[in-house]
Structures are given as structure tokens and as C-alpha cells.
Design an enzyme around this catalytic site. Structure first.
Site, mmCIF file in Angstrom:
data_model
loop_
_atom_site.group_PDB
_atom_site.id
_atom_site.type_symbol
_atom_site.label_atom_id
_atom_site.label_comp_id
_atom_site.label_asym_id
_atom_site.label_seq_id
_atom_site.Cartn_x
_atom_site.Cartn_y
_atom_site.Cartn_z
ATOM 1 N N LYS A 89 0.831 -1.218 0.000
ATOM 2 C CA LYS A 89 0.000 0.000 0.000
ATOM 3 C C LYS A 89 0.865 1.267 0.000
ATOM 4 C CE LYS A 89 -2.113 -1.013 3.882
ATOM 5 N NZ LYS A 89 -1.478 -2.288 4.232
ATOM 6 N N ARG A 97 -9.317 1.259 8.817
ATOM 7 C CA ARG A 97 -8.920 -0.110 9.158
ATOM 8 C C ARG A 97 -9.994 -0.822 9.969
ATOM 9 N NH1 ARG A 97 -3.012 0.945 8.989
ATOM 10 N NH2 ARG A 97 -1.871 -1.008 9.143
ATOM 11 N N ARG A 132 12.153 -6.454 4.988
ATOM 12 C CA ARG A 132 11.862 -5.049 4.697
ATOM 13 C C ARG A 132 12.689 -4.098 5.568
ATOM 14 N NH1 ARG A 132 5.747 -2.620 4.585
ATOM 15 N NH2 ARG A 132 5.788 -2.539 6.852
ATOM 16 N N ARG A 178 11.461 -1.657 10.961
ATOM 17 C CA ARG A 178 10.374 -1.198 11.835
ATOM 18 C C ARG A 178 10.156 -2.221 12.952
ATOM 19 N NH1 ARG A 178 5.328 0.321 7.971
ATOM 20 N NH2 ARG A 178 4.273 -0.656 9.709
ATOM 21 N N ARG A 184 -0.291 -8.173 13.618
ATOM 22 C CA ARG A 184 -0.870 -7.247 12.630
ATOM 23 C C ARG A 184 -1.775 -7.997 11.642
ATOM 24 N NH1 ARG A 184 4.364 -4.918 10.371
ATOM 25 N NH2 ARG A 184 3.099 -3.606 9.025
HETATM 26 P P1 AMP Z 1 1.011 0.962 8.735
HETATM 27 O O1 AMP Z 1 2.179 1.841 8.491
HETATM 28 O O2 AMP Z 1 -0.191 1.338 7.929
HETATM 29 O O3 AMP Z 1 1.361 -0.495 8.614
HETATM 30 O O4 AMP Z 1 0.583 1.198 10.262
HETATM 31 C C1 AMP Z 1 1.475 0.915 11.310
HETATM 32 C C2 AMP Z 1 0.736 0.884 12.619
HETATM 33 O O5 AMP Z 1 0.146 2.171 12.886
HETATM 34 C C3 AMP Z 1 -0.444 -0.088 12.705
HETATM 35 O O6 AMP Z 1 -0.035 -1.413 13.000
HETATM 36 C C4 AMP Z 1 -1.245 0.527 13.837
HETATM 37 O O7 AMP Z 1 -0.633 0.307 15.101
HETATM 38 C C5 AMP Z 1 -1.109 2.023 13.528
HETATM 39 N N1 AMP Z 1 -2.161 2.461 12.591
HETATM 40 C C6 AMP Z 1 -1.981 2.998 11.359
HETATM 41 N N2 AMP Z 1 -3.146 3.286 10.777
HETATM 42 C C7 AMP Z 1 -4.116 2.916 11.653
HETATM 43 C C8 AMP Z 1 -5.535 2.935 11.630
HETATM 44 N N3 AMP Z 1 -6.207 3.402 10.562
HETATM 45 N N4 AMP Z 1 -6.195 2.481 12.723
HETATM 46 C C9 AMP Z 1 -5.536 2.038 13.805
HETATM 47 N N5 AMP Z 1 -4.198 1.959 13.886
HETATM 48 C C10 AMP Z 1 -3.485 2.396 12.817
#
Ligand code: AMP
Length: 212
Positions: free
Chosen positions: A13, A88, A127, A159, A170
């Protein structure tokens, strides 16, 4: 054009959102990127979110809804937006509907990136991410100089939530809360499933087709 990119962790994404931003000139709104920046800056919001993020758990809906509402209010998305990592949960999708309706607009497309679990696990385990611009690199898309971001020369990091046990958490969050969103949007005829396996260029081409 208002687009949501949906898909499990590691589906591509963020990588695709950055490509599409350059192609269409509309901003990427990534709640993950915004939260990671807030955590690195040590803001109250960042401190609140960091422990949950590092554990691979979702942060509360009110926090991410507020982030997106603020981004939309700032005017940066006047010509459209690419949402990456939001919504989400169903309550987040409902809140987003309210935000876009309030601004007299709508969600035009929901691109669902489909990638088998074994490919996701392999991608995430290899990654590395730039802490400054959040670009991710992997076996299929390595940086020009090992360990260094092509964009800004920053040292790449792994990360904390890309560690194997957090990745499992996740995936569980995705399956139990986020996967439902395809059904949420389906009745509106805006959902476009896209095969997310292949090179970054190949997947980008498929998404561009799906957006037409
Ligand atoms: P991402 O970079 O999209 O993989 O997001 C990393 C982390 O940020 C996720 O595992 C959540 O802990 C938090 N996070 C990001 N976007 C959301 C969302 N829309 N709702 C809840 N937590 C989020």
C-alpha cells in the site's frame, strides 16, 4: 479522485501510494506514516500511539479519525487523496463517510491489494524502511546503496512492528477488523481487487487500470 488502498500488512500500500501520488498529483494520507513521525518527534499523540504500534495493535479509532479529519481540513486534499492504512475498522469507515459527505465529496475507488500470506511474511521479514521519508525497500526493490535511502541518504531501519511476532499480531488485526471493509464498500460498486504479486511496476500498472 478519492481512493482508498486496502490490503494486509506488506501488500504494498505505502509503496504504491507513493507511486500513485507522483503519477496523479494527489497526496498520500498514511495514518501509519503520520503516527510514526509523531512517535519519532515524541509528541503526546506519538507517545500514546507508540506502544500500541510497536506491539502490532491498532491505535484507537478516535485518534486516527482525528488525524484524517485534520488532513482533509488542511486543504492539501482538495483535488483528491490516496488513503493508505485508513480506514482499518468499520467505525473508521463510517467516520470517513461522514467526513467526505460533510465536504460534499465521496470515495470513488477502493483498491484491494491481494497477496498470499506466505508472500507477505517473506516481504515483511526482508523489509527496511527510511525513518525520514518512510520509503520501504525489500528484496524486489533494494536501495541503490545497501542500507541507505535513495531519496534522502538516511540510514534504513527495520520497523519494530516488522518483527515476526508483531507481524502475526498485525495479520490478526487485519483479518478480524480490516478485511470486513471490502464488504462494507462492495454494495457501492467502488471495490477493485488487484493482484499485488509482482514487481512494483507491474502492480502499479494494474492499479492504474483499476482506477480507470
Ligand atoms: P502501517 O504503516 O499502515 O502499517 O501502520 C502501522 C501501525 O500504525 C499499525 O499497526 C497501527 O498500530 C497504527 N495504525 C496505522 N493506521 C491505523 C488505523 N487506521 N487504525 C488504527 N491503527 C493504525
Amino acid at each position: 479522485m478519492n481512493v482508498i488502498l486496502l490490503g494486509p500488512p506488506g501488500a504494498g500500500k505505502g509503496t504504491q501510494a507513493k507511486r500513485l501520488t507522483a503519477r496523479f498529483g494527489i497526496p498520500q494520507l498514511s495514518t501509519g506514516d503520520i503516527l510514526r513521525k509523531a512517535a519519532a518527534d515524541g509528541t503526546p499523540l506519538g507517545k500514546k500511539a507508540k506502544a500500541l504500534m510497536d506491539a502490532g495493535k491498532l491505535v484507537p479509532d478516535e485518534i486516527v479519525n482525528g488525524i484524517i479529519d485534520e488532513a482533509l481540513a488542511s486543504g492539501q486534499a482538495a483535488k483528491g487523496f490516496l488513503l493508505d492504512g485508513f480506514p482499518r475498522t468499520v467505525p473508521q469507515a463510517t467516520a470517513l463517510d461522514e467526513m467526505v459527505q460533510r465536504r460534499g465529496t465521496r470515495i470513488d475507488r477502493v483498491v484491494v491489494l491481494e497477496v498470499p500470506t506466505e508472500v507477505l511474511v517473506e516481504r515483511l521479514s526482508g523489509r527496511a524502511t527510511c525513518p525520514r521519508c518512510q520509503t520501504s525497500y525489500g528484496k524486489d526493490s533494494p536501495p541503490k546503496r545497501p542500507g541507505i535511502c535513495d531519496n534522502d541518504g538516511e540510514k534504513l531501519v527495520v520497523r519494530p512492528d516488522d518483527m515476526p511476532d508483531r507481524v502475526r499480531q498485525r495479520m490478526l488485526e487485519y483479518e478480524s477488523k480490516t478485511a470486513l471493509l471490502t464488504g462494507y464498500y462492495k454494495a457501492r460498486g467502488v471495490v477493485r481487487p488487484v493482484n499485488g504479486v509482482g514487481t512494483v511496476d507491474e502492480v502499479e500498472k494494474r492499479i492504474v487500470q483499476a482506477l480507470q
